[in-house]
Design a protein around this motif. Sequence first.
Motif, PDB file in Angstrom:
ATOM      1  N   CYS A  27       1.346  -0.839  -0.092  1.00 29.56           N
ATOM      2  CA  CYS A  27      -0.025   0.008  -0.130  1.00 29.56           C
ATOM      3  C   CYS A  27       1.168   1.450   0.252  1.00 29.56           C
ATOM      4  N   ALA A  29       0.337   4.316  -0.369  1.00 30.44           N
ATOM      5  CA  ALA A  29      -0.961   5.596   1.185  1.00 30.44           C
ATOM      6  C   ALA A  29      -0.410   6.198   2.343  1.00 30.44           C
ATOM      7  N   CYS A  32       0.246   4.931   5.445  1.00 31.69           N
ATOM      8  CA  CYS A  32       0.639   3.099   5.360  1.00 31.69           C
ATOM      9  C   CYS A  32       1.308   2.549   5.312  1.00 31.69           C
ATOM     10  N   HIS A  52      -8.200  -4.401   1.440  1.00 31.46           N
ATOM     11  CA  HIS A  52      -7.444  -3.297   2.067  1.00 31.46           C
ATOM     12  C   HIS A  52      -8.449  -2.267   1.723  1.00 31.46           C
ATOM     13  N   THR A  56      -9.567   0.481   4.276  1.00 29.44           N
ATOM     14  CA  THR A  56      -9.215   1.728   4.577  1.00 29.44           C
ATOM     15  C   THR A  56     -10.049   2.885   3.359  1.00 29.44           C
ATOM     16  N   HIS A  58      -8.032   3.087   0.775  1.00 32.22           N
ATOM     17  CA  HIS A  58      -6.349   2.702   0.456  1.00 32.22           C
ATOM     18  C   HIS A  58      -6.142   2.704  -1.257  1.00 32.22           C
TER      19      HIS A  58
HETATM   20 ZN   LIG Z   1      -2.955   1.046   2.978  1.00 35.81          ZN
END
Ligand SMILES: [Zn+2]
Length: 75
Positions: A27, A29, A32, A52, A56, A58
């Motif tokens: 990820c 983001a 994160c 995910h 989230t 993201h």
């Molecule tokens: Zn993430």
Amino acid sequence: MSRTVMRYVAHTIRPVPDLRVEARAFCLASGCSQESGLRDDPDEAQDWALRHTGRTGHDLFRRTFSDHARVTRAG
Ligand SMILES: [Zn+2]
């Protein structure tokens, strides 16, 4: 006195379809650092990313894939 003879032989390299492709998703983001871990099925890394995002929001991932290759002598 020894003498070294260098011989150049043409080779080709091809993927080995019988061996699994491994995949991992990271990820991207901000803040994160979660990742899928190394999966021996690319679909599992993709499923992890989808879950995910669902949890989230993201939505940007870096994905890595690795395959196996065999070199054979050409001709
Ligand atoms: Zn993430």
